[in-house]
Motif scaffolding. Structure first.
Motif, PDB file in Angstrom:
ATOM      1  N   HIS A 181       0.823  -1.207   0.000  1.00  0.00           N
ATOM      2  CA  HIS A 181       0.000   0.000   0.000  1.00  0.00           C
ATOM      3  C   HIS A 181       0.862   1.265   0.000  1.00  0.00           C
ATOM      4  N   TYR A 182       1.908   1.291   0.819  1.00  0.00           N
ATOM      5  CA  TYR A 182       2.802   2.451   0.786  1.00  0.00           C
ATOM      6  C   TYR A 182       3.488   2.553  -0.575  1.00  0.00           C
ATOM      7  N   SER A 183       3.895   1.438  -1.130  1.00  0.00           N
ATOM      8  CA  SER A 183       4.555   1.438  -2.440  1.00  0.00           C
ATOM      9  C   SER A 183       3.643   2.000  -3.519  1.00  0.00           C
ATOM     10  N   ALA A 184       2.351   1.692  -3.423  1.00  0.00           N
ATOM     11  CA  ALA A 184       1.398   2.223  -4.402  1.00  0.00           C
ATOM     12  C   ALA A 184       1.355   3.745  -4.336  1.00  0.00           C
ATOM     13  N   LEU A 185       1.301   4.295  -3.117  1.00  0.00           N
ATOM     14  CA  LEU A 185       1.281   5.755  -2.976  1.00  0.00           C
ATOM     15  C   LEU A 185       2.593   6.362  -3.475  1.00  0.00           C
ATOM     16  N   LEU A 186       3.704   5.759  -3.102  1.00  0.00           N
ATOM     17  CA  LEU A 186       4.993   6.311  -3.515  1.00  0.00           C
ATOM     18  C   LEU A 186       5.172   6.235  -5.025  1.00  0.00           C
ATOM     19  N   SER A 187       4.696   5.173  -5.626  1.00  0.00           N
ATOM     20  CA  SER A 187       4.771   5.040  -7.078  1.00  0.00           C
ATOM     21  C   SER A 187       3.911   6.096  -7.770  1.00  0.00           C
ATOM     22  N   ALA A 188       2.706   6.298  -7.270  1.00  0.00           N
ATOM     23  CA  ALA A 188       1.797   7.272  -7.879  1.00  0.00           C
ATOM     24  C   ALA A 188       2.302   8.698  -7.729  1.00  0.00           C
ATOM     25  N   THR A 189       3.035   8.976  -6.673  1.00  0.00           N
ATOM     26  CA  THR A 189       3.516  10.341  -6.448  1.00  0.00           C
ATOM     27  C   THR A 189       4.905  10.582  -7.031  1.00  0.00           C
ATOM     28  N   ALA A 190       5.498   9.545  -7.582  1.00  0.00           N
ATOM     29  CA  ALA A 190       6.822   9.694  -8.187  1.00  0.00           C
ATOM     30  C   ALA A 190       6.734  10.269  -9.596  1.00  0.00           C
ATOM     31  N   SER A 191       5.591  10.088 -10.248  1.00  0.00           N
ATOM     32  CA  SER A 191       5.420  10.547 -11.625  1.00  0.00           C
ATOM     33  C   SER A 191       4.167  11.413 -11.731  1.00  0.00           C
ATOM     34  N   PRO A 192       4.306  12.644 -12.195  1.00  0.00           N
ATOM     35  CA  PRO A 192       3.125  13.504 -12.349  1.00  0.00           C
ATOM     36  C   PRO A 192       2.087  12.840 -13.259  1.00  0.00           C
ATOM     37  N   GLY A 193       0.843  12.872 -12.829  1.00  0.00           N
ATOM     38  CA  GLY A 193      -0.243  12.314 -13.626  1.00  0.00           C
ATOM     39  C   GLY A 193      -0.472  10.823 -13.431  1.00  0.00           C
ATOM     40  N   ALA A 194       0.372  10.162 -12.652  1.00  0.00           N
ATOM     41  CA  ALA A 194       0.184   8.724 -12.415  1.00  0.00           C
ATOM     42  C   ALA A 194      -1.027   8.508 -11.520  1.00  0.00           C
ATOM     43  N   LEU A 195      -1.677   7.378 -11.704  1.00  0.00           N
ATOM     44  CA  LEU A 195      -2.837   7.032 -10.891  1.00  0.00           C
ATOM     45  C   LEU A 195      -2.417   6.204  -9.689  1.00  0.00           C
ATOM     46  N   LEU A 196      -3.014   6.495  -8.560  1.00  0.00           N
ATOM     47  CA  LEU A 196      -2.850   5.666  -7.373  1.00  0.00           C
ATOM     48  C   LEU A 196      -3.757   4.453  -7.554  1.00  0.00           C
ATOM     49  N   ASP A 197      -3.197   3.269  -7.401  1.00  0.00           N
ATOM     50  CA  ASP A 197      -3.981   2.047  -7.594  1.00  0.00           C
ATOM     51  C   ASP A 197      -3.587   1.041  -6.526  1.00  0.00           C
ATOM     52  N   TYR A 198      -4.401   0.946  -5.466  1.00  0.00           N
ATOM     53  CA  TYR A 198      -4.111   0.022  -4.381  1.00  0.00           C
ATOM     54  C   TYR A 198      -4.395  -1.429  -4.766  1.00  0.00           C
ATOM     55  N   GLU A 199      -5.175  -1.633  -5.798  1.00  0.00           N
ATOM     56  CA  GLU A 199      -5.537  -3.001  -6.174  1.00  0.00           C
ATOM     57  C   GLU A 199      -4.448  -3.696  -6.989  1.00  0.00           C
ATOM     58  N   ASN A 200      -3.744  -2.953  -7.783  1.00  0.00           N
ATOM     59  CA  ASN A 200      -2.701  -3.516  -8.640  1.00  0.00           C
ATOM     60  C   ASN A 200      -1.364  -3.446  -7.903  1.00  0.00           C
ATOM     61  N   ARG A 201      -1.157  -4.398  -6.987  1.00  0.00           N
ATOM     62  CA  ARG A 201       0.035  -4.385  -6.119  1.00  0.00           C
ATOM     63  C   ARG A 201       1.046  -5.418  -6.590  1.00  0.00           C
ATOM     64  N   ASP A 202       2.307  -5.245  -6.173  1.00  0.00           N
ATOM     65  CA  ASP A 202       3.386  -6.152  -6.566  1.00  0.00           C
ATOM     66  C   ASP A 202       3.277  -7.525  -5.912  1.00  0.00           C
ATOM     67  N   ARG A 203       2.889  -7.563  -4.647  1.00  0.00           N
ATOM     68  CA  ARG A 203       2.778  -8.813  -3.890  1.00  0.00           C
ATOM     69  C   ARG A 203       4.082  -9.637  -3.992  1.00  0.00           C
ATOM     70  N   GLU A 204       5.172  -8.966  -3.690  1.00  0.00           N
ATOM     71  CA  GLU A 204       6.504  -9.575  -3.778  1.00  0.00           C
ATOM     72  C   GLU A 204       6.684 -10.620  -2.669  1.00  0.00           C
ATOM     73  N   LEU A 205       6.839 -11.873  -3.046  1.00  0.00           N
ATOM     74  CA  LEU A 205       6.879 -12.995  -2.112  1.00  0.00           C
ATOM     75  C   LEU A 205       7.985 -12.864  -1.068  1.00  0.00           C
ATOM     76  N   SER A 206       9.145 -12.345  -1.445  1.00  0.00           N
ATOM     77  CA  SER A 206      10.254 -12.250  -0.484  1.00  0.00           C
ATOM     78  C   SER A 206       9.889 -11.356   0.701  1.00  0.00           C
TER      79      SER A 206
END
Length: 187
Positions: free
Chosen positions: A60-85
């Protein structure tokens, strides 16, 4: 209600620090948590795992940070990385949380773009809704603390001692402090 620039910066710093406090508590717990407990399954269906809750928080934090890293990017909590490690290796989880903490403080302490668009999916239909960085930081603090309460309960079930304030929302802590002050004043 309109705030001046300096009042808004102070409020945002408080919100960032509320997130930082929760993340810091979680990092501290992970540093003292046996690795096998991080991966241990709890519950009748064996679906409750501390590591999965940590990974979920990180996503969830990664989603916010990703969306705020690029102007115009959409915040999307549903499309997460789910990195197993991140759900199997407590050190990887703690390290990623430390990175998130540093990025939150550097990106959102002080003046930052606040307007944000979020993709919300309901019944397989996506729609873009308007939100703000500030609002999402408030959400993430509550979301994190909610999952920390579950993590704390699982850790206690396994015999680990968890601090009294772990997974307790700051509003509840403030309420308890007011209650304690009131009781001491009436005594």
């Amino acid at each position: 209600m309109t705030q001046s620039g300096s009042e808004r910066d102070e409020t945002v710093n408080d919100i960032v620090e509320e997130n930082a406090h929760a993340i810091g508590q979680l990092i501290d717990l992970l540093e003292n948590l046996p690795g096998n407990l991080y991966r241990q399954s709890f519950g009748q269906r064996k679906q409750h795992v501390i590591g999965k809750h940590v990974r979920h928080i990180i996503d969830h934090y990664s989603a916010l940070l990703s969306a705020t890293a690029s102007p115009g990017a959409l915040l999307d909590y549903e499309n997460r990385d789910r990195e197993l490690s991140l759900e199997t290796d407590r050190r990887a989880g703690a390290n990623r949380l430390s990175e998130i903490l540093q990025t939150l403080r550097s990106r959102f302490s002080g003046n930052h773009a606040n307007e944000l668009a979020m993709l919300h999916t309901s019944d397989e239909q996506g729609q873009v809704v308007t939100t703000s960085v500030d609002r999402e930081l408030v959400f993430l603090a509550s979301h994190t603390i909610h999952h920390m309460a579950i993590i704390g309960m699982l850790a206690e079930q396994a015999g680990l001692e968890v601090s009294a304030g772990f997974g307790v929302h700051p509003s509840t802590l403030r309420y308890l402090q007011r209650q304690a002050r009131g009781m001491s004043e009436s005594a």
